[in-house]
Design a protein around this motif. Structure first.
Motif, PDB file in Angstrom:
ATOM      1  N   ARG A 183      14.815 -55.882  58.024  1.00  0.00           N
ATOM      2  CA  ARG A 183      13.904 -55.500  59.092  1.00  0.00           C
ATOM      3  C   ARG A 183      13.743 -53.990  59.084  1.00  0.00           C
ATOM      4  O   ARG A 183      14.666 -53.265  58.714  1.00  0.00           O
ATOM      5  N   VAL A 184      12.570 -53.540  59.503  1.00  0.00           N
ATOM      6  CA  VAL A 184      12.306 -52.107  59.538  1.00  0.00           C
ATOM      7  C   VAL A 184      11.501 -51.771  60.784  1.00  0.00           C
ATOM      8  O   VAL A 184      10.630 -52.544  61.200  1.00  0.00           O
ATOM      9  N   VAL A 185      11.831 -50.635  61.390  1.00  0.00           N
ATOM     10  CA  VAL A 185      11.069 -50.092  62.504  1.00  0.00           C
ATOM     11  C   VAL A 185      10.635 -48.684  62.114  1.00  0.00           C
ATOM     12  O   VAL A 185      11.471 -47.856  61.737  1.00  0.00           O
ATOM     13  N   GLY A 186       9.341 -48.438  62.180  1.00  0.00           N
ATOM     14  CA  GLY A 186       8.815 -47.133  61.790  1.00  0.00           C
ATOM     15  C   GLY A 186       8.348 -46.333  62.998  1.00  0.00           C
ATOM     16  O   GLY A 186       7.564 -46.824  63.820  1.00  0.00           O
ATOM     17  N   PHE A 187       8.847 -45.092  63.129  1.00  0.00           N
ATOM     18  CA  PHE A 187       8.420 -44.162  64.177  1.00  0.00           C
ATOM     19  C   PHE A 187       7.516 -43.109  63.550  1.00  0.00           C
ATOM     20  O   PHE A 187       7.745 -42.661  62.419  1.00  0.00           O
ATOM     21  N   GLY A 188       6.505 -42.668  64.310  1.00  0.00           N
ATOM     22  CA  GLY A 188       5.551 -41.701  63.803  1.00  0.00           C
ATOM     23  C   GLY A 188       6.077 -40.294  63.648  1.00  0.00           C
ATOM     24  O   GLY A 188       5.427 -39.449  63.017  1.00  0.00           O
ATOM     25  N   HIS A 189       7.267 -40.019  64.185  1.00  0.00           N
ATOM     26  CA  HIS A 189       7.864 -38.685  64.044  1.00  0.00           C
ATOM     27  C   HIS A 189       9.372 -38.839  64.185  1.00  0.00           C
ATOM     28  O   HIS A 189       9.867 -39.611  65.011  1.00  0.00           O
ATOM     29  N   GLU A 190      10.128 -38.074  63.373  1.00  0.00           N
ATOM     30  CA  GLU A 190      11.581 -38.221  63.385  1.00  0.00           C
ATOM     31  C   GLU A 190      12.195 -37.874  64.730  1.00  0.00           C
ATOM     32  O   GLU A 190      13.224 -38.435  65.131  1.00  0.00           O
ATOM     33  N   SER A 191      11.563 -36.959  65.487  1.00  0.00           N
ATOM     34  CA  SER A 191      12.128 -36.574  66.779  1.00  0.00           C
ATOM     35  C   SER A 191      12.077 -37.720  67.783  1.00  0.00           C
ATOM     36  O   SER A 191      12.847 -37.752  68.740  1.00  0.00           O
ATOM     37  N   MET A 192      11.186 -38.679  67.562  1.00  0.00           N
ATOM     38  CA  MET A 192      11.076 -39.816  68.475  1.00  0.00           C
ATOM     39  C   MET A 192      12.304 -40.711  68.393  1.00  0.00           C
ATOM     40  O   MET A 192      12.711 -41.320  69.386  1.00  0.00           O
ATOM     41  N   VAL A 193      12.909 -40.796  67.207  1.00  0.00           N
ATOM     42  CA  VAL A 193      14.084 -41.660  67.038  1.00  0.00           C
ATOM     43  C   VAL A 193      15.278 -41.087  67.790  1.00  0.00           C
ATOM     44  O   VAL A 193      16.077 -41.817  68.398  1.00  0.00           O
ATOM     45  N   ALA A 194      15.409 -39.761  67.790  1.00  0.00           N
ATOM     46  CA  ALA A 194      16.593 -39.103  68.350  1.00  0.00           C
ATOM     47  C   ALA A 194      16.444 -38.757  69.810  1.00  0.00           C
ATOM     48  O   ALA A 194      17.261 -38.022  70.361  1.00  0.00           O
ATOM     49  N   LYS A 195      15.418 -39.232  70.464  1.00  0.00           N
ATOM     50  CA  LYS A 195      15.211 -38.933  71.882  1.00  0.00           C
ATOM     51  C   LYS A 195      16.400 -39.428  72.683  1.00  0.00           C
ATOM     52  O   LYS A 195      16.797 -40.583  72.585  1.00  0.00           O
ATOM     53  N   GLN A 196      17.004 -38.548  73.529  1.00  0.00           N
ATOM     54  CA  GLN A 196      18.227 -38.880  74.240  1.00  0.00           C
ATOM     55  C   GLN A 196      18.015 -38.725  75.746  1.00  0.00           C
ATOM     56  O   GLN A 196      16.983 -38.258  76.207  1.00  0.00           O
ATOM     57  N   GLY A 197      19.044 -39.102  76.502  1.00  0.00           N
ATOM     58  CA  GLY A 197      19.049 -38.864  77.937  1.00  0.00           C
ATOM     59  C   GLY A 197      18.880 -40.101  78.779  1.00  0.00           C
ATOM     60  O   GLY A 197      18.648 -40.002  79.988  1.00  0.00           O
ATOM     61  N   GLY A 198      18.993 -41.303  78.194  1.00  0.00           N
ATOM     62  CA  GLY A 198      18.922 -42.517  78.987  1.00  0.00           C
ATOM     63  C   GLY A 198      17.527 -42.895  79.423  1.00  0.00           C
ATOM     64  O   GLY A 198      17.346 -43.714  80.316  1.00  0.00           O
ATOM     65  N   SER A 199      16.503 -42.308  78.815  1.00  0.00           N
ATOM     66  CA  SER A 199      15.116 -42.570  79.187  1.00  0.00           C
ATOM     67  C   SER A 199      14.598 -43.818  78.499  1.00  0.00           C
ATOM     68  O   SER A 199      15.280 -44.465  77.699  1.00  0.00           O
ATOM     69  N   ASN A 200      13.316 -44.135  78.808  1.00  0.00           N
ATOM     70  CA  ASN A 200      12.681 -45.245  78.111  1.00  0.00           C
ATOM     71  C   ASN A 200      12.695 -45.040  76.601  1.00  0.00           C
ATOM     72  O   ASN A 200      12.832 -45.995  75.830  1.00  0.00           O
ATOM     73  N   GLU A 201      12.517 -43.790  76.192  1.00  0.00           N
ATOM     74  CA  GLU A 201      12.486 -43.476  74.771  1.00  0.00           C
ATOM     75  C   GLU A 201      13.831 -43.782  74.107  1.00  0.00           C
ATOM     76  O   GLU A 201      13.886 -44.328  73.000  1.00  0.00           O
ATOM     77  N   THR A 202      14.928 -43.426  74.812  1.00  0.00           N
ATOM     78  CA  THR A 202      16.260 -43.721  74.286  1.00  0.00           C
ATOM     79  C   THR A 202      16.487 -45.229  74.197  1.00  0.00           C
ATOM     80  O   THR A 202      16.995 -45.743  73.204  1.00  0.00           O
ATOM     81  N   THR A 203      16.091 -45.934  75.255  1.00  0.00           N
ATOM     82  CA  THR A 203      16.253 -47.392  75.264  1.00  0.00           C
ATOM     83  C   THR A 203      15.501 -48.034  74.098  1.00  0.00           C
ATOM     84  O   THR A 203      16.011 -48.939  73.423  1.00  0.00           O
ATOM     85  N   LEU A 204      14.291 -47.553  73.843  1.00  0.00           N
ATOM     86  CA  LEU A 204      13.514 -48.111  72.738  1.00  0.00           C
ATOM     87  C   LEU A 204      14.207 -47.879  71.402  1.00  0.00           C
ATOM     88  O   LEU A 204      14.286 -48.788  70.564  1.00  0.00           O
ATOM     89  N   SER A 205      14.732 -46.650  71.203  1.00  0.00           N
ATOM     90  CA  SER A 205      15.418 -46.360  69.944  1.00  0.00           C
ATOM     91  C   SER A 205      16.638 -47.247  69.760  1.00  0.00           C
ATOM     92  O   SER A 205      16.886 -47.777  68.673  1.00  0.00           O
TER      93      SER A 205
END
Length: 288
Positions: free
Chosen positions: A244-266
């Protein structure tokens, strides 16, 4: 003084046939393949007539105690009795003969042995048998829910649940033996995959400093996860082979931290890509 006549009748019997045998008491042949040539042996006098019960199966003849030919039908182990007779008596022998099929060979379910199906979509995976007749089919473990192995060897049905990759062993059987092979199958549920990756995730905000590239979901098993304001996919996922593979449009999106929606998605994406424990997953090296 007269005479007296006496009639004397003589009967001369053959020397009795004795110790009638064949080369074995158990015979097994393959139909359409083996040539049968069973010849009797005996001691004592010569037989003048022969009998057998039951009569040999199709393709075989019985002449002067000889059983010959190429069998054309299968037959389970069957006892036969042969009698060799002359005027001195008879001798008999009993043996067992079976006629088997050729062992199944050259069986396949299409050109591929690794196959994915879509949930709730009709499946008809037909078997190709370029060998002898198969009388029964088996599979282990059981096929995914909704699929079955029919009596003619075809796999059909409508899979009802997503199923991870699993190796299934199949057998094709007849009286001559078994052919076995494996298929590796999976059932993909892309809607459920999307739900698992986006669970607990609302609106995403990666900030104005991030300009993600489009990640197009190309292929049968690909699907978009998130889109930008122009409705262009910037996060997509896919089943790739047995991975399986998940592709993000920018590397910074994968490392988003802080318990936000972005972190949950990663985190959801990593968990989905791993699909279990002790799996190898690739992310940027400083991801926390």
């Amino acid at each position: 003084g007269g005479s007296n006549t006496t009639l004397i009748e003589f009967q001369f019997n053959d020397e009795p046939v004795s110790l009638l045998t064949y080369s074995s008491t158990e015979f097994s042949f393959v139909r359409h393949v083996d040539t049968v040539n069973l010849m009797p042996m005996w001691t004592g006098g010569a037989p003048v007539s022969w009998a057998i019960y039951p009569f040999p199966s199709a393709g075989l003849t019985f002449t002067q105690g000889n059983i010959q030919g190429v069998p054309s039908v299968t037959m389970p182990p069957t006892p036969y009795t042969v009698w060799a007779n002359n005027t001195g008596g008879s001798s008999s022998v009993t043996f067992t003969m079976s006629i088997l099929d050729q062992t199944p060979v050259n069986i396949s379910w299409g050109d591929e042995s690794v196959i994915a199906f879509a949930v709730n979509t009709d499946v008809q995976l037909n078997v190709t048998n370029d060998g002898p007749i198969v009388t029964s089919w088996e599979v282990d473990p059981r096929l995914p829910t909704g699929l079955s192995l029919s009596t003619d060897g075809n796999i059909h049905g409508t899979p009802l649940l997503g199923t991870p990759w699993q190796e299934y062993r199949l057998w094709a059987n007849n009286s001559g033996g078994s052919f076995t092979t494996t298929l590796t199958l999976a059932v993909h549920d892309l809607e459920l995959d999307w739900q698992n990756i986006t669970a607990g995730v609302g609106t995403l905000n990666y900030g104005s400093s991030t300009t993600p590239s489009q990640i197009l979901p190309l292929g049968e098993w690909s699907f978009p996860i998130a889109v930008n304001p122009d409705d262009e996919p910037i996060i997509s996922a896919s089943h790739a082979g047995q991975g399986r593979v998940v592709g993000f449009g920018h590397e910074s999106m994968v490392a988003k931290q802080g318990g936000s929606n972005e972190t949950t998605l990663s985190l959801n994406a990593i968990q989905w890509a791993c699909d279990g424990f002790e799996k190898v997953v690739g992310v940027q090296e400083d991801y926390d």
